[in-house]
Write a protein that holds these residues in place. Structure first.
Motif, PDB file in Angstrom:
ATOM      1  N   PRO A  70     -45.275  40.296  35.139  1.00 12.16           N
ATOM      2  CA  PRO A  70     -44.049  40.115  34.355  1.00 12.16           C
ATOM      3  C   PRO A  70     -42.888  40.896  34.970  1.00 12.16           C
ATOM      4  O   PRO A  70     -43.074  42.003  35.470  1.00 12.16           O
ATOM      5  N   TYR A  71     -41.731  40.289  34.958  1.00 15.08           N
ATOM      6  CA  TYR A  71     -40.508  40.944  35.413  1.00 15.08           C
ATOM      7  C   TYR A  71     -39.622  41.120  34.191  1.00 15.08           C
ATOM      8  O   TYR A  71     -38.824  40.259  33.867  1.00 15.08           O
ATOM      9  N   THR A  72     -39.801  42.250  33.498  1.00 16.71           N
ATOM     10  CA  THR A  72     -39.022  42.535  32.295  1.00 16.71           C
ATOM     11  C   THR A  72     -37.574  42.806  32.675  1.00 16.71           C
ATOM     12  O   THR A  72     -37.242  42.981  33.856  1.00 16.71           O
ATOM     13  N   SER A  73     -36.709  42.905  31.678  1.00 18.27           N
ATOM     14  CA  SER A  73     -35.298  43.189  31.945  1.00 18.27           C
ATOM     15  C   SER A  73     -35.104  44.581  32.519  1.00 18.27           C
ATOM     16  O   SER A  73     -34.062  44.876  33.091  1.00 18.27           O
ATOM     17  N   LYS A  74     -36.112  45.446  32.408  1.00 20.34           N
ATOM     18  CA  LYS A  74     -36.036  46.762  33.034  1.00 20.34           C
ATOM     19  C   LYS A  74     -36.241  46.662  34.543  1.00 20.34           C
ATOM     20  O   LYS A  74     -35.795  47.519  35.295  1.00 20.34           O
ATOM     21  N   VAL A  75     -36.933  45.618  34.976  1.00 26.45           N
ATOM     22  CA  VAL A  75     -37.217  45.420  36.401  1.00 26.45           C
ATOM     23  C   VAL A  75     -36.159  44.516  37.029  1.00 26.45           C
ATOM     24  O   VAL A  75     -35.618  44.818  38.090  1.00 26.45           O
ATOM     25  N   VAL A  76     -35.882  43.383  36.389  1.00 18.83           N
ATOM     26  CA  VAL A  76     -34.879  42.423  36.855  1.00 18.83           C
ATOM     27  C   VAL A  76     -33.913  42.208  35.691  1.00 18.83           C
ATOM     28  O   VAL A  76     -34.311  41.698  34.644  1.00 18.83           O
ATOM     29  N   SER A  77     -32.668  42.614  35.881  1.00 19.84           N
ATOM     30  CA  SER A  77     -31.689  42.475  34.805  1.00 19.84           C
ATOM     31  C   SER A  77     -31.403  41.000  34.521  1.00 19.84           C
ATOM     32  O   SER A  77     -31.699  40.120  35.345  1.00 19.84           O
ATOM     33  N   ASP A  78     -30.814  40.726  33.363  1.00 23.83           N
ATOM     34  CA  ASP A  78     -30.449  39.350  33.029  1.00 23.83           C
ATOM     35  C   ASP A  78     -29.484  38.779  34.070  1.00 23.83           C
ATOM     36  O   ASP A  78     -29.590  37.607  34.439  1.00 23.83           O
ATOM     37  N   GLN A  79     -28.543  39.599  34.554  1.00 20.98           N
ATOM     38  CA  GLN A  79     -27.599  39.106  35.564  1.00 20.98           C
ATOM     39  C   GLN A  79     -28.310  38.819  36.880  1.00 20.98           C
ATOM     40  O   GLN A  79     -28.028  37.831  37.540  1.00 20.98           O
ATOM     41  N   GLU A  80     -29.245  39.684  37.278  1.00 20.56           N
ATOM     42  CA  GLU A  80     -30.005  39.433  38.506  1.00 20.56           C
ATOM     43  C   GLU A  80     -30.822  38.143  38.372  1.00 20.56           C
ATOM     44  O   GLU A  80     -30.903  37.364  39.316  1.00 20.56           O
ATOM     45  N   LEU A  81     -31.381  37.924  37.213  1.00 17.36           N
ATOM     46  CA  LEU A  81     -32.146  36.703  36.981  1.00 17.36           C
ATOM     47  C   LEU A  81     -31.227  35.484  37.064  1.00 17.36           C
ATOM     48  O   LEU A  81     -31.594  34.460  37.653  1.00 17.36           O
ATOM     49  N   ALA A  82     -30.028  35.588  36.523  1.00 15.03           N
ATOM     50  CA  ALA A  82     -29.046  34.506  36.631  1.00 15.03           C
ATOM     51  C   ALA A  82     -28.673  34.273  38.087  1.00 15.03           C
ATOM     52  O   ALA A  82     -28.510  33.121  38.531  1.00 15.03           O
ATOM     53  N   ASP A  83     -28.548  35.344  38.865  1.00 15.20           N
ATOM     54  CA  ASP A  83     -28.235  35.212  40.295  1.00 15.20           C
ATOM     55  C   ASP A  83     -29.378  34.528  41.037  1.00 15.20           C
ATOM     56  O   ASP A  83     -29.141  33.647  41.876  1.00 15.20           O
ATOM     57  N   ILE A  84     -30.612  34.915  40.752  1.00 14.33           N
ATOM     58  CA  ILE A  84     -31.770  34.272  41.385  1.00 14.33           C
ATOM     59  C   ILE A  84     -31.792  32.794  41.031  1.00 14.33           C
ATOM     60  O   ILE A  84     -32.009  31.936  41.899  1.00 14.33           O
ATOM     61  N   TYR A  85     -31.532  32.474  39.773  1.00 14.22           N
ATOM     62  CA  TYR A  85     -31.520  31.076  39.346  1.00 14.22           C
ATOM     63  C   TYR A  85     -30.410  30.302  40.060  1.00 14.22           C
ATOM     64  O   TYR A  85     -30.615  29.161  40.474  1.00 14.22           O
ATOM     65  N   ALA A  86     -29.254  30.928  40.220  1.00 11.80           N
ATOM     66  CA  ALA A  86     -28.147  30.283  40.942  1.00 11.80           C
ATOM     67  C   ALA A  86     -28.567  30.001  42.384  1.00 11.80           C
ATOM     68  O   ALA A  86     -28.268  28.937  42.933  1.00 11.80           O
ATOM     69  N   TYR A  87     -29.271  30.948  42.997  1.00 22.25           N
ATOM     70  CA  TYR A  87     -29.768  30.731  44.358  1.00 22.25           C
ATOM     71  C   TYR A  87     -30.741  29.552  44.395  1.00 22.25           C
ATOM     72  O   TYR A  87     -30.606  28.640  45.214  1.00 22.25           O
ATOM     73  N   LEU A  88     -31.715  29.555  43.506  1.00 24.86           N
ATOM     74  CA  LEU A  88     -32.698  28.466  43.491  1.00 24.86           C
ATOM     75  C   LEU A  88     -32.026  27.121  43.227  1.00 24.86           C
ATOM     76  O   LEU A  88     -32.417  26.101  43.798  1.00 24.86           O
ATOM     77  N   SER A  89     -31.002  27.121  42.385  1.00 23.42           N
ATOM     78  CA  SER A  89     -30.267  25.886  42.086  1.00 23.42           C
ATOM     79  C   SER A  89     -29.447  25.410  43.273  1.00 23.42           C
ATOM     80  O   SER A  89     -29.111  24.230  43.358  1.00 23.42           O
ATOM     81  N   SER A  90     -29.128  26.321  44.189  1.00 22.82           N
ATOM     82  CA  SER A  90     -28.310  25.963  45.351  1.00 22.82           C
ATOM     83  C   SER A  90     -29.130  25.392  46.506  1.00 22.82           C
ATOM     84  O   SER A  90     -28.561  24.850  47.449  1.00 22.82           O
ATOM     85  N   VAL A  91     -30.446  25.516  46.433  1.00 23.87           N
ATOM     86  CA  VAL A  91     -31.300  25.020  47.510  1.00 23.87           C
ATOM     87  C   VAL A  91     -31.207  23.495  47.545  1.00 23.87           C
ATOM     88  O   VAL A  91     -31.384  22.821  46.532  1.00 23.87           O
ATOM     89  N   VAL A  92     -30.921  22.972  48.716  1.00 27.34           N
ATOM     90  CA  VAL A  92     -30.760  21.535  48.900  1.00 27.34           C
ATOM     91  C   VAL A  92     -32.128  20.904  49.167  1.00 27.34           C
ATOM     92  O   VAL A  92     -32.928  21.447  49.934  1.00 27.34           O
ATOM     93  N   ALA A  93     -32.372  19.772  48.550  1.00 28.59           N
ATOM     94  CA  ALA A  93     -33.633  19.061  48.763  1.00 28.59           C
ATOM     95  C   ALA A  93     -33.711  18.571  50.212  1.00 28.59           C
ATOM     96  O   ALA A  93     -32.698  18.175  50.784  1.00 28.59           O
ATOM     97  N   PRO A  94     -34.894  18.603  50.797  1.00 31.13           N
ATOM     98  CA  PRO A  94     -35.033  18.087  52.165  1.00 31.13           C
ATOM     99  C   PRO A  94     -34.863  16.573  52.166  1.00 31.13           C
ATOM    100  O   PRO A  94     -35.008  15.923  51.124  1.00 31.13           O
ATOM    101  N   PRO A  95     -34.580  15.998  53.332  1.00 34.66           N
ATOM    102  CA  PRO A  95     -34.434  14.541  53.390  1.00 34.66           C
ATOM    103  C   PRO A  95     -35.779  13.863  53.109  1.00 34.66           C
ATOM    104  O   PRO A  95     -36.836  14.441  53.353  1.00 34.66           O
ATOM    105  N   ALA A  96     -35.716  12.658  52.593  1.00 37.30           N
ATOM    106  CA  ALA A  96     -36.938  11.891  52.338  1.00 37.30           C
ATOM    107  C   ALA A  96     -37.631  11.604  53.667  1.00 37.30           C
ATOM    108  O   ALA A  96     -36.974  11.355  54.694  1.00 37.30           O
ATOM    109  N   ALA A  97     -38.946  11.650  53.660  1.00 37.73           N
ATOM    110  CA  ALA A  97     -39.724  11.447  54.893  1.00 37.73           C
ATOM    111  C   ALA A  97     -39.383  10.124  55.560  1.00 37.73           C
ATOM    112  O   ALA A  97     -39.313  10.037  56.798  1.00 37.73           O
ATOM    113  N   ASN A  98     -39.125   9.079  54.775  1.00 40.72           N
ATOM    114  CA  ASN A  98     -38.851   7.769  55.381  1.00 40.72           C
ATOM    115  C   ASN A  98     -37.483   7.682  56.038  1.00 40.72           C
ATOM    116  O   ASN A  98     -37.151   6.674  56.651  1.00 40.72           O
TER     117      ASN A  98
END
Length: 105
Positions: A70-98
């Motif tokens: 578990p990553y409680t708010s004492k370990v990862v703050s709510d803002q840090e979690l929002a930043d991580i989520y923003a990073y994950l949301s920014s990852v671009v999907a790879p092109p389709a294999a075909n």
């Protein structure tokens, strides 16, 4: 006349986050060790591209059900979690294999 259908409930939007900072935190906190450098998965679940809704993401990070600690708010703050989520949301999907020329031979 009949009443119209109620609008579908939508999940609340994720809080504003800084994707560049989220990428640094994702690496610094070792998330990449299980989830890959771009959240593509590995020993841990695939987180990106197209992460789950923020509320579900936050709930799981704070109180995971499997082997993840578990990553409680004492370990990862709510803002840090929002930043991580923003990073994950920014990852671009790879092109389709075909669409890759080498695979269309």
């Amino acid at each position: 006349g009949g009443a119209g259908a109620a609008p579908a409930a939508t999940a609340p939007a994720a809080p504003a986050g800084n994707a560049a900072n989220g990428k640094k935190i994702f690496s610094a906190y070792g998330c990449y060790q299980c989830h890959g450098y771009e959240g593509q998965g590995g020993a841990g679940a695939r987180l990106a591209p197209r992460p789950i809704a923020f509320a579900a993401f936050q709930k799981y990070v704070r109180r995971p059900l499997d082997q993840m600690p578990p990553y409680t708010s004492k370990v990862v703050s709510d803002q840090e979690l929002a930043d991580i989520y923003a990073y994950l949301s920014s990852v671009v999907a790879p092109p389709a294999a075909n669409t890759l020329p080498i695979l269309s031979r």
